[in-house]
Design an enzyme around this catalytic site. Structure first.
Site, PDB file in Angstrom:
ATOM      1  CG  HIS A 264      41.566  44.845  37.831  1.00 46.02           C
ATOM      2  ND1 HIS A 264      42.066  46.125  37.991  1.00 46.02           N
ATOM      3  CD2 HIS A 264      40.741  44.617  38.897  1.00 46.02           C
ATOM      4  CE1 HIS A 264      41.564  46.655  39.091  1.00 46.02           C
ATOM      5  NE2 HIS A 264      40.759  45.769  39.665  1.00 46.02           N
ATOM      6  CG  PHE A 266      44.156  33.792  34.522  1.00 40.70           C
ATOM      7  CD1 PHE A 266      42.836  33.344  34.547  1.00 40.70           C
ATOM      8  CD2 PHE A 266      45.161  32.879  34.823  1.00 40.70           C
ATOM      9  CE1 PHE A 266      42.525  32.030  34.870  1.00 40.70           C
ATOM     10  CE2 PHE A 266      44.855  31.561  35.140  1.00 40.70           C
ATOM     11  CZ  PHE A 266      43.529  31.132  35.166  1.00 40.70           C
ATOM     12  CG  HIS A 268      42.657  40.314  40.627  1.00 43.10           C
ATOM     13  ND1 HIS A 268      42.719  40.577  41.983  1.00 43.10           N
ATOM     14  CD2 HIS A 268      41.405  40.689  40.234  1.00 43.10           C
ATOM     15  CE1 HIS A 268      41.568  41.091  42.395  1.00 43.10           C
ATOM     16  NE2 HIS A 268      40.751  41.170  41.355  1.00 43.10           N
ATOM     17  CG  ASP A 305      37.920  42.265  38.173  1.00 44.92           C
ATOM     18  OD1 ASP A 305      37.002  43.095  38.066  1.00 44.92           O
ATOM     19  OD2 ASP A 305      38.699  42.232  39.145  1.00 44.92           O
ATOM     20  CG  ASP A 414      37.334  42.129  44.097  1.00 41.94           C
ATOM     21  OD1 ASP A 414      38.364  41.793  43.464  1.00 41.94           O
ATOM     22  OD2 ASP A 414      36.624  43.099  43.784  1.00 41.94           O
TER      23      ASP A 414
END
Length: 444
Positions: A264, A266, A268, A305, A414
């Protein structure tokens, strides 16, 4: 043939090559072991070409660039560079002026500065630059070109890179000092700032709209430039009166609020935002939703996130963490991501929403909160079942229908790794397993 890694850049009087009919040529070159591509406009100046290659090589103003052709001969870095192919790429090397190498003579820098100062003063007085100053400038530039074209500078210890005898990555890392988090952010910020004014060509813009886009080819600063492209190409800057500098500040602050964790992170965040961007184009949502809904979805994907600690909601609740206590066990992570996002937007220099009306701001804030909270997988069945019910009678003029669609779009983006090519998707599985392993080692 696939697009070479790195930015494909365009120089030339700041013109947009799309639809302009401007003659261009493609230059392929290898730098730092990476194949890059530059697109030179017909009206590129020598300075623009040099700046373009400096950015690609991460070189400073005092570095000397050297370009070699396939025969190993030095070629002049100028607008006259001949177009080539992927198989006949040039090789770009950087001569550094840092502590590990010899700098450009300080006298040369001083002379350039004095000439610029003198030229400005004389131009103010008489309205034009005298021939003698033009001649002096030409001599200085000629001397610098000679330095760049000298074939054997290695005995002076000037090579920063040796592409034919590169160290292995592990030994390179062992010899390179580890940067602190703050130093790494400063490095990314500097590179992003330098690259942000260069144009990204139509080829990359089109590739950015596809689900086969390979995130692993891009560094953080390059991803920031591509995020900037997404906001500009969806016309958000004009529609919402967003200043470019404020957008850049916002994007960089978002980057700073993603943690260095296996999944999780940057990268992603970029993948999710890029998939959202691609879906907007692929499903023609630009003509089906309002611009404000598109801004909500893209910015929600970007922020979904923020400050993720690497431990999921089940862990937060079982461990009774501060986040779980603060949000009463209700989507603690997603509530935190929202709070961090609007904390960034509360900073005037980062507030891309500052020129909107109060009603527009409330609409965007409410939409982003709903979209980001929808990424809590605990709500997956609830949201999916709502969408299934309304799907046969879906109406883009229905507010409730649009709201559920926006949630679905963020959720799809996502978890979109599985829809990407295997070479892109598989490394993400390893990252996710590593993050799960790290959590399990804490006993939850």
């Amino acid at each position: 043939m696939s697009v070479p890694r790195g930015l494909i850049l365009m120089c030339g009087a700041g013109q947009d090559p799309r639809g302009s009919g401007m003659t261009t040529k493609i230059i392929y070159f290898m730098v730092n072991g990476k194949l890059e591509q530059a697109e030179l406009g017909a009206d590129c100046s020598a300075a623009e070409v040099k700046d373009l290659f400096r950015v690609a090589a991460e070189a400073g103003p005092h570095h000397i660039l050297k370009m070699y052709n396939t025969n190993g001969s030095v070629v002049n870095i100028s607008p006259q560079l001949e177009a080539n192919s992927v198989d006949s790429y040039y090789r770009l090397e950087v001569v550094a002026s840092d502590l590990q190498s010899v700098a450009m003579p300080p006298e040369l820098d001083s002379m350039e500065y004095r000439l610029r100062h003198l030229e400005n003063k004389v131009t103010e007085d008489v309205g034009k630059t005298p021939d003698i100053i033009c001649e002096l400038k030409s001599q200085v530039e000629s001397f610098k070109r000679k330095l760049e074209s000298v074939e054997h500078l290695s005995w002076m210890g000037l090579f920063r890179y040796d592409c034919d005898h590169q160290l292995s990555k592990s030994s390179q890392k062992a010899k390179m000092p580890q940067l602190s988090v703050q130093e790494e952010r400063q490095r990314v910020h500097m590179k992003f700032t330098n690259m942000s004014s260069l144009q990204v060509t139509e080829e990359v813009r089109e590739h950015l709209k596809t689900p086969i886009f390979d995130n692993w080819q891009w560094e953080e600063a390059e991803m920031l430039v591509l995020l900037q492209v997404m906001y500009t190409d969806l016309d958000f800057l004009t529609a919402f009166n967003i200043e470019l500098e404020v957008l850049q500040n916002f994007l960089f602050e978002v980057y700073c609020h993603y943690n260095n964790i296996p999944f999780h992170n940057f990268q992603h965040c970029f993948c999710v935002t890029q998939m959202m961007y691609g879906l907007i184009w692929l499903t023609d949502l630009r003509n089906k939703l309002g611009r404000i809904e598109l801004l909500i979805m893209l910015t929600s994907a970007l922020c979904h996130d923020l400050d993720h600690p690497g431990y999921n909601n089940v862990y937060q609740i079982n461990a009774q963490t501060d986040l779980a206590l603060r949000y009463n066990d209700i989507s603690p992570l997603e509530n935190h991501h929202c709070a961090v996002a609007f904390g960034i937007l509360a900073k005037p220099e980062c507030n891309i929403l500052k020129n909107l009306t109060t009603e527009q701001y409330k609409h965007i804030r409410g939409g982003m909160i709903k979209c980001i909270l929808a990424t809590d997988m605990a709500r997956h069945n609830e949201i999916l079942n709502k969408f299934k019910v309304m799907q046969p009678v879906f109406d883009f003029t229905n507010k409730d229908h649009k709201e559920v669609l926006m949630k679905i779009m963020v959720k799809v983006s996502d978890i979109s790794n599985e829809a990407r090519p295997m070479a892109v998707a598989e490394p993400w599985l390893d990252c996710l397993l590593q993050e799960f392993f790290n959590q399990s080692s804490l006993g939850s």
